[in-house]
Design a protein around this motif. Structure first.
Motif, mmCIF file in Angstrom:
data_model
loop_
_atom_site.group_PDB
_atom_site.id
_atom_site.type_symbol
_atom_site.label_atom_id
_atom_site.label_comp_id
_atom_site.label_asym_id
_atom_site.label_seq_id
_atom_site.Cartn_x
_atom_site.Cartn_y
_atom_site.Cartn_z
ATOM 1 N N ARG A 1 17.696 26.179 91.975
ATOM 2 C CA ARG A 1 17.015 25.768 90.748
ATOM 3 C C ARG A 1 17.765 26.297 89.532
ATOM 4 O O ARG A 1 18.234 27.425 89.535
ATOM 5 C CB ARG A 1 15.584 26.299 90.727
ATOM 6 C CG ARG A 1 14.727 25.770 91.850
ATOM 7 C CD ARG A 1 13.394 26.456 91.885
ATOM 8 N NE ARG A 1 13.610 27.910 92.030
ATOM 9 C CZ ARG A 1 12.662 28.814 91.829
ATOM 10 N NH1 ARG A 1 11.452 28.461 91.477
ATOM 11 N NH2 ARG A 1 12.931 30.104 91.982
ATOM 12 N N ASP B 1 14.649 24.339 85.603
ATOM 13 C CA ASP B 1 13.782 24.012 86.741
ATOM 14 C C ASP B 1 12.739 25.111 86.966
ATOM 15 O O ASP B 1 11.575 24.826 87.229
ATOM 16 C CB ASP B 1 14.608 23.840 88.021
ATOM 17 C CG ASP B 1 15.475 22.603 88.011
ATOM 18 O OD1 ASP B 1 15.075 21.608 87.380
ATOM 19 O OD2 ASP B 1 16.546 22.620 88.645
ATOM 20 N N SER C 1 8.857 16.732 90.322
ATOM 21 C CA SER C 1 7.994 17.862 90.004
ATOM 22 C C SER C 1 7.822 18.729 91.247
ATOM 23 O O SER C 1 8.340 18.421 92.321
ATOM 24 C CB SER C 1 6.642 17.360 89.492
ATOM 25 O OG SER C 1 5.990 16.639 90.517
ATOM 26 N N ARG C 2 7.073 19.781 91.118
ATOM 27 C CA ARG C 2 6.866 20.712 92.225
ATOM 28 C C ARG C 2 6.231 20.033 93.429
ATOM 29 O O ARG C 2 6.513 20.389 94.564
ATOM 30 C CB ARG C 2 5.993 21.861 91.735
ATOM 31 C CG ARG C 2 5.818 22.957 92.726
ATOM 32 C CD ARG C 2 5.129 24.144 92.138
ATOM 33 N NE ARG C 2 4.061 23.779 91.217
ATOM 34 C CZ ARG C 2 3.148 24.597 90.790
ATOM 35 N NH1 ARG C 2 3.183 25.840 91.165
ATOM 36 N NH2 ARG C 2 2.226 24.209 89.949
ATOM 37 N N ARG D 1 9.023 24.146 86.381
ATOM 38 C CA ARG D 1 8.553 23.846 87.738
ATOM 39 C C ARG D 1 8.982 22.458 88.200
ATOM 40 O O ARG D 1 8.176 21.652 88.640
ATOM 41 C CB ARG D 1 7.046 24.017 87.833
ATOM 42 C CG ARG D 1 6.606 25.420 87.581
ATOM 43 C CD ARG D 1 5.125 25.566 87.678
ATOM 44 N NE ARG D 1 4.766 26.945 87.403
ATOM 45 C CZ ARG D 1 3.598 27.315 86.952
ATOM 46 N NH1 ARG D 1 2.671 26.423 86.730
ATOM 47 N NH2 ARG D 1 3.353 28.578 86.733
ATOM 48 N N THR D 2 10.277 22.197 88.050
ATOM 49 C CA THR D 2 10.862 20.939 88.514
ATOM 50 C C THR D 2 11.933 21.256 89.545
ATOM 51 O O THR D 2 12.272 22.423 89.761
ATOM 52 C CB THR D 2 11.488 20.148 87.351
ATOM 53 O OG1 THR D 2 12.491 20.953 86.717
ATOM 54 C CG2 THR D 2 10.443 19.722 86.337
ATOM 55 N N SER D 3 12.457 20.210 90.149
ATOM 56 C CA SER D 3 13.522 20.376 91.126
ATOM 57 C C SER D 3 14.392 19.123 91.115
ATOM 58 O O SER D 3 13.901 18.020 90.882
ATOM 59 C CB SER D 3 12.916 20.579 92.514
ATOM 60 O OG SER D 3 13.931 20.779 93.469
#
Length: 166
Positions: free
Chosen positions: A132, A136, A97-98, A140-142
């Motif tokens: 991203r 993503d 996650s962020r 809001r993921t990576s």
């Protein structure tokens, strides 16, 4: 909770080539699982009606639906439990996650649906400065390089902390 991101080069965002190779490995895993399911159904059919046995005819719509559903289930379970699929383990990647922690189940499920239905969103990682994909950015993921197994990353229920969490 343990933070996945650490200072240093080991946890930098993953690029398009590594993520693409991981996706190809995951497609292979899903196709293998489909083959196992088909073999199990054929064996069950043979076991219960050996006299009238014939190999079942494959149907395109059923095969596509099974592939899509199995892909979503596979990715959701892998990402929610460890942040890694088989392809991600092979390529040293982890979904976070962020804030650098594992992504929770509902967001993993939405991300899996988006990745399976809109796989072309991965190509945005080739032009994005932070590598991203469209999925993503939206969720809001990576995806980062992470070769450590990190079994303690699974988030615990904060309402009922265990002795390990205190």
């Amino acid at each position: 909770m343990t933070d996945v991101r650490q200072s240093g080069p080991a946890h930098r965002p993953a690029g398009i080539v590594t993520r693409g190779l991981a996706a190809l490995i995951d497609i292979g895993v899903v196709l293998f699982l489909m083959g196992v399911i088909y073999a199990a159904l054929v064996f069950a059919r043979l076991l219960f009606s050996p006299q009238e046995f014939r190999f079942p005819h494959t149907q395109l719509l059923l095969s596509i639906t099974t592939f899509l559903g199995l892909s979503v289930l596979y990715l959701t379970v892998c990402w929610a439990t460890s942040g890694r699929s088989v392809g991600a383990v092979a390529m040293g990647l982890r979904l976070v996650s962020r804030n650098g922690r594992l992504v929770r189940l509902p967001r993993c499920a939405v991300r899996a649906v988006l990745c399976v239905l809109f796989g072309f969103g991965l190509f945005w990682a080739a032009v994005d400065a932070r590598r991203r994909s469209l999925q993503d950015i939206l969720l809001r993921t990576s995806v980062v390089y992470d070769w450590t197994p990190a079994p303690d990353l699974v988030e615990h229920d904060l309402a009922h902390p265990t002795d390990h969490d205190r």
